[in-house]
Design a protein around this motif. Sequence first.
Motif, PDB file in Angstrom:
ATOM      1  N   ALA A 141       0.838  -1.207   0.000  1.00 28.17           N
ATOM      2  CA  ALA A 141       0.000   0.000   0.000  1.00 28.17           C
ATOM      3  C   ALA A 141       0.873   1.258   0.000  1.00 28.17           C
ATOM      4  O   ALA A 141       0.631   2.195  -0.772  1.00 28.17           O
ATOM      5  N   GLN A 142       1.943   1.269   0.826  1.00 30.39           N
ATOM      6  CA  GLN A 142       2.873   2.403   0.879  1.00 30.39           C
ATOM      7  C   GLN A 142       3.517   2.605  -0.493  1.00 30.39           C
ATOM      8  O   GLN A 142       3.649   3.728  -0.987  1.00 30.39           O
ATOM      9  N   LEU A 143       3.916   1.444  -1.079  1.00 33.44           N
ATOM     10  CA  LEU A 143       4.590   1.509  -2.386  1.00 33.44           C
ATOM     11  C   LEU A 143       3.677   2.162  -3.432  1.00 33.44           C
ATOM     12  O   LEU A 143       4.098   3.055  -4.202  1.00 33.44           O
ATOM     13  N   THR A 144       2.408   1.667  -3.478  1.00 35.77           N
ATOM     14  CA  THR A 144       1.502   2.199  -4.499  1.00 35.77           C
ATOM     15  C   THR A 144       1.181   3.679  -4.238  1.00 35.77           C
ATOM     16  O   THR A 144       1.077   4.471  -5.190  1.00 35.77           O
ATOM     17  N   SER A 145       1.051   4.062  -2.981  1.00 32.33           N
ATOM     18  CA  SER A 145       0.758   5.483  -2.699  1.00 32.33           C
ATOM     19  C   SER A 145       1.960   6.370  -3.086  1.00 32.33           C
ATOM     20  O   SER A 145       1.796   7.489  -3.546  1.00 32.33           O
ATOM     21  N   THR A 146       3.187   5.872  -2.904  1.00 26.99           N
ATOM     22  CA  THR A 146       4.394   6.576  -3.299  1.00 26.99           C
ATOM     23  C   THR A 146       4.376   6.818  -4.809  1.00 26.99           C
ATOM     24  O   THR A 146       4.729   7.903  -5.311  1.00 26.99           O
ATOM     25  N   ASP A 147       3.888   5.719  -5.526  1.00 31.24           N
ATOM     26  CA  ASP A 147       3.881   5.789  -6.989  1.00 31.24           C
ATOM     27  C   ASP A 147       2.952   6.900  -7.506  1.00 31.24           C
ATOM     28  O   ASP A 147       3.199   7.495  -8.560  1.00 31.24           O
ATOM     29  N   MET A 148       1.848   7.118  -6.767  1.00 28.59           N
ATOM     30  CA  MET A 148       0.875   8.079  -7.246  1.00 28.59           C
ATOM     31  C   MET A 148       1.480   9.500  -7.237  1.00 28.59           C
ATOM     32  O   MET A 148       1.183  10.326  -8.087  1.00 28.59           O
ATOM     33  N   SER A 149       2.413   9.792  -6.316  1.00 27.44           N
ATOM     34  CA  SER A 149       3.030  11.133  -6.271  1.00 27.44           C
ATOM     35  C   SER A 149       4.413  11.124  -6.935  1.00 27.44           C
ATOM     36  O   SER A 149       5.243  11.985  -6.653  1.00 27.44           O
ATOM     37  N   GLN A 150       4.653  10.020  -7.728  1.00 27.60           N
ATOM     38  CA  GLN A 150       5.971   9.796  -8.332  1.00 27.60           C
ATOM     39  C   GLN A 150       6.386  10.975  -9.253  1.00 27.60           C
ATOM     40  O   GLN A 150       7.541  11.417  -9.229  1.00 27.60           O
ATOM     41  N   ASN A 151       5.402  11.425 -10.027  1.00 22.48           N
ATOM     42  CA  ASN A 151       5.737  12.429 -11.019  1.00 22.48           C
ATOM     43  C   ASN A 151       6.217  13.740 -10.381  1.00 22.48           C
ATOM     44  O   ASN A 151       7.113  14.395 -10.918  1.00 22.48           O
ATOM     45  N   LYS A 152       5.643  14.097  -9.204  1.00 21.78           N
ATOM     46  CA  LYS A 152       6.023  15.357  -8.579  1.00 21.78           C
ATOM     47  C   LYS A 152       7.355  15.255  -7.864  1.00 21.78           C
ATOM     48  O   LYS A 152       8.191  16.134  -7.934  1.00 21.78           O
ATOM     49  N   HIS A 153       7.592  14.157  -7.149  1.00 21.08           N
ATOM     50  CA  HIS A 153       8.860  14.077  -6.391  1.00 21.08           C
ATOM     51  C   HIS A 153       9.639  12.868  -6.863  1.00 21.08           C
ATOM     52  O   HIS A 153       9.873  11.958  -6.113  1.00 21.08           O
ATOM     53  N   ALA A 154      10.030  12.832  -8.108  1.00 19.02           N
ATOM     54  CA  ALA A 154      10.643  11.639  -8.697  1.00 19.02           C
ATOM     55  C   ALA A 154      11.959  11.287  -8.041  1.00 19.02           C
ATOM     56  O   ALA A 154      12.163  10.156  -7.661  1.00 19.02           O
ATOM     57  N   THR A 155      12.798  12.149  -7.831  1.00 15.91           N
ATOM     58  CA  THR A 155      14.128  11.815  -7.319  1.00 15.91           C
ATOM     59  C   THR A 155      14.103  11.563  -5.825  1.00 15.91           C
ATOM     60  O   THR A 155      14.813  10.710  -5.307  1.00 15.91           O
ATOM     61  N   ALA A 156      13.237  12.377  -5.131  1.00 18.42           N
ATOM     62  CA  ALA A 156      13.226  12.252  -3.666  1.00 18.42           C
ATOM     63  C   ALA A 156      12.681  10.901  -3.204  1.00 18.42           C
ATOM     64  O   ALA A 156      13.102  10.360  -2.208  1.00 18.42           O
ATOM     65  N   THR A 157      11.747  10.405  -3.958  1.00 22.29           N
ATOM     66  CA  THR A 157      11.083   9.164  -3.520  1.00 22.29           C
ATOM     67  C   THR A 157      11.793   7.886  -3.921  1.00 22.29           C
ATOM     68  O   THR A 157      11.529   6.830  -3.381  1.00 22.29           O
ATOM     69  N   SER A 158      12.676   7.972  -4.912  1.00 20.71           N
ATOM     70  CA  SER A 158      13.239   6.704  -5.437  1.00 20.71           C
ATOM     71  C   SER A 158      13.990   5.909  -4.360  1.00 20.71           C
ATOM     72  O   SER A 158      13.944   4.690  -4.331  1.00 20.71           O
ATOM     73  N   GLU A 159      14.622   6.589  -3.458  1.00 18.37           N
ATOM     74  CA  GLU A 159      15.386   5.898  -2.418  1.00 18.37           C
ATOM     75  C   GLU A 159      14.466   5.142  -1.463  1.00 18.37           C
ATOM     76  O   GLU A 159      14.693   3.996  -1.104  1.00 18.37           O
ATOM     77  N   LYS A 160      13.387   5.845  -1.095  1.00 17.50           N
ATOM     78  CA  LYS A 160      12.378   5.251  -0.196  1.00 17.50           C
ATOM     79  C   LYS A 160      11.702   4.044  -0.855  1.00 17.50           C
ATOM     80  O   LYS A 160      11.459   3.026  -0.248  1.00 17.50           O
ATOM     81  N   GLU A 161      11.496   4.223  -2.179  1.00 20.89           N
ATOM     82  CA  GLU A 161      10.850   3.165  -2.989  1.00 20.89           C
ATOM     83  C   GLU A 161      11.713   1.905  -2.991  1.00 20.89           C
ATOM     84  O   GLU A 161      11.234   0.794  -2.779  1.00 20.89           O
ATOM     85  N   GLU A 162      13.015   2.158  -3.198  1.00 25.35           N
ATOM     86  CA  GLU A 162      13.962   1.028  -3.216  1.00 25.35           C
ATOM     87  C   GLU A 162      13.866   0.245  -1.920  1.00 25.35           C
ATOM     88  O   GLU A 162      13.817  -0.987  -1.913  1.00 25.35           O
ATOM     89  N   ARG A 163      13.819   0.966  -0.832  1.00 22.50           N
ATOM     90  CA  ARG A 163      13.804   0.317   0.481  1.00 22.50           C
ATOM     91  C   ARG A 163      12.512  -0.486   0.666  1.00 22.50           C
ATOM     92  O   ARG A 163      12.507  -1.609   1.118  1.00 22.50           O
ATOM     93  N   LEU A 164      11.397   0.140   0.234  1.00 16.66           N
ATOM     94  CA  LEU A 164      10.093  -0.524   0.338  1.00 16.66           C
ATOM     95  C   LEU A 164      10.070  -1.828  -0.473  1.00 16.66           C
ATOM     96  O   LEU A 164       9.612  -2.875  -0.018  1.00 16.66           O
ATOM     97  N   ILE A 165      10.610  -1.700  -1.704  1.00 12.75           N
ATOM     98  CA  ILE A 165      10.633  -2.895  -2.591  1.00 12.75           C
ATOM     99  C   ILE A 165      11.420  -4.016  -1.930  1.00 12.75           C
ATOM    100  O   ILE A 165      10.999  -5.168  -1.870  1.00 12.75           O
ATOM    101  N   GLY A 166      12.594  -3.639  -1.383  1.00 12.69           N
ATOM    102  CA  GLY A 166      13.442  -4.654  -0.724  1.00 12.69           C
ATOM    103  C   GLY A 166      12.697  -5.331   0.411  1.00 12.69           C
ATOM    104  O   GLY A 166      12.666  -6.562   0.517  1.00 12.69           O
ATOM    105  N   GLN A 167      12.043  -4.506   1.263  1.00 11.88           N
ATOM    106  CA  GLN A 167      11.308  -5.073   2.421  1.00 11.88           C
ATOM    107  C   GLN A 167      10.175  -5.998   1.966  1.00 11.88           C
ATOM    108  O   GLN A 167       9.955  -7.092   2.521  1.00 11.88           O
ATOM    109  N   LEU A 168       9.485  -5.514   0.894  1.00 12.52           N
ATOM    110  CA  LEU A 168       8.371  -6.326   0.365  1.00 12.52           C
ATOM    111  C   LEU A 168       8.856  -7.689  -0.112  1.00 12.52           C
ATOM    112  O   LEU A 168       8.252  -8.730   0.148  1.00 12.52           O
ATOM    113  N   LYS A 169       9.976  -7.703  -0.812  1.00 14.29           N
ATOM    114  CA  LYS A 169      10.505  -8.958  -1.356  1.00 14.29           C
ATOM    115  C   LYS A 169      10.892  -9.928  -0.236  1.00 14.29           C
ATOM    116  O   LYS A 169      10.605 -11.124  -0.276  1.00 14.29           O
ATOM    117  N   ILE A 170      11.559  -9.360   0.787  1.00 13.09           N
ATOM    118  CA  ILE A 170      11.978 -10.211   1.917  1.00 13.09           C
ATOM    119  C   ILE A 170      10.750 -10.818   2.596  1.00 13.09           C
ATOM    120  O   ILE A 170      10.663 -12.005   2.900  1.00 13.09           O
TER     121      ILE A 170
END
Lengths: 486, 128
Positions: A111-140
């Motif tokens: 849910a966090q990941l998808t909500s991050t994606d919705m504001s992706q266009n406005k804060h593209a660079t700022a969110t990518s790091e947080k996204e990476e971390r979320l993806i990693g946690q989700l996979k684990i």
Amino acid sequence: MKVRTRLLFSTVFLSIVVLLINLVVFVSGQRVNQANQKEILANNIVRDASDLNVLTDDYLFYKPERAKQQWHIRYAMLEKLINTQEISDPQTQASLDKIKKDLDRSKTLFAQLTSTDMSQNKHATATSEKEERLIGQLKINSQLVLSSALRLSSEALHEREVIRQNTDLFIFSFIFAMVLVTLITFYFLYRAIVGPITNLSSVAKQVHKGNLSKRTVVKARDELGELAATFNSMLDALEESHKDLEKKVQMRTKELEASNKDLEAFSYSVSHDLRAPLRSIDGFSEILQQDYLARLDDEGKGVIKTIRNNTHQMENLIDDLLTFSRLGRKPITTQTVNMKRLVHVVYADLKKANPSRKINFSCEDLPTINADPALIKQVWINLLSNAIKYTNKQQEATITVGSKTEKDKIIYFVKDNGAGFDMKYVYKLFGVFQRLHSNADFDGTGVGLAIVQRVITKHGGKVWAEGKVNNGATFSFSLPSDVAIG
Amino acid sequence: MLDPKQIHILLIDDDQSLLRLFGGYLEKVGFQMLYAHNGDEGREIARRLQPNLILLDLTLPEMDGYEVSSRLKKEEITKHIPIVILTSADISPEAEKLFKETGVADYIHKSVQSAELIDRVKKVLNAS
């Protein structure tokens, strides 16, 4: 212990063992079922968790709306699957709870990941790091769910294997115990039944052979012991009554022998004492006939003749009676008798006494026999003189003598075509003083055939007769052929 | 040949009719007959009158024929007289032996016919 109790005991025991086996099979079946359900559940969780992983990857690469929706649908299915399970096993419940917790975390992360994606266009660079971390946690997290589910599956497999092994062990032990107990029970039953029965049967065989003094052994206090005891007391009673009977038979035999002797002594002395006065009657009537005949009228002459005829008849009777009673006292002495020669000698003598008679006489070859010659001669004399006497009203008399050899005896017969007799009275023929014809027709004393019967019976043979009124008669006698020669 | 008129025969029998019958047969051919009804009487007559032959019945009262004959044979005065036994019984081998031992000359069955009786009496007389 009674045989009935033993049988009851072994039957109940065997039934219990069979019931136990059934119970074990039923219980283990239930538990195997449970393990199977657990495995199916685990496998379903593995499948759905893998699907979630694939959908997560799909979303991360292409970010389509469809993948996000599918992820939620799949998640709902998996959640429903886990929540609808009714698990009694606490270990399985704990595993499921852990899976549920991990899944919850995955949902939150997704849910966090998808909500991050919705504001992706406005804060593209700022969110990518947080996204990476979320993806990693989700996979684990997904990996954790998967591995929990896999462990659950292998646990179920293991459980099933253990149940199977235990069940096999139980059934094997029960069957082993059953066989053992059956063998032991049957061994004791065998000892309790077969031994006494063998004993009983050997005693029964002895009894069959006439040995009444044997008794069977009474050891056991069961039904067979009772049977053996009853059998023994039955033998006691049998032996006693047998002895009693033997005593009675001996007594009766003695009585019979005594009365037989008395009877013979009586008939001997009576015949004897009758002879002397008869001699006087005969002598004086003879003197009357010879010296005084001229002085008698015709009636007187007739009376004298009647007196003399009756005297001779009575002399014959007494002679026959003496012969008959002598037979009872004299033991028989056997030697080889040439029957054919004997018959011819007897017939020649009898024919000489009846020179005017015309008789067709024939005699077959007769086997020789071991017998008392004087007595057997008397038999032939009586039978042949009867045949000659009872054919004297025939124009042409026919007398045939023959024989028939059977397995253990020889039958001799005299057949004539004379007056015969009524078979109705055949039983009277061989009795003393029994006559089937009147003296007016055929004279006789009624002792001749009784003598024949007595002689033949003394030799161990039988006599019988067949006849028809005015149609001849056949008189037969048998002699045992173990005394026959040739 | 002997003359019957010179011959005395003693007949001993307790049966009166038989005495008459057999006595009659023998008297008819000329023998002189003497009669006795028992053994004692017979022995007395034998001693006194010395008959040429004794006909002796076997079944006598008190003293039977065997005893009478053996006593007669023991007495000096009578032992030379031939004895003929009369019997109505069948003569068994044992009886035959007994007769021989007691020195009996002959034994005759009572059913004998007159001719044979005379014949056998004559035979014994001729032999003595």
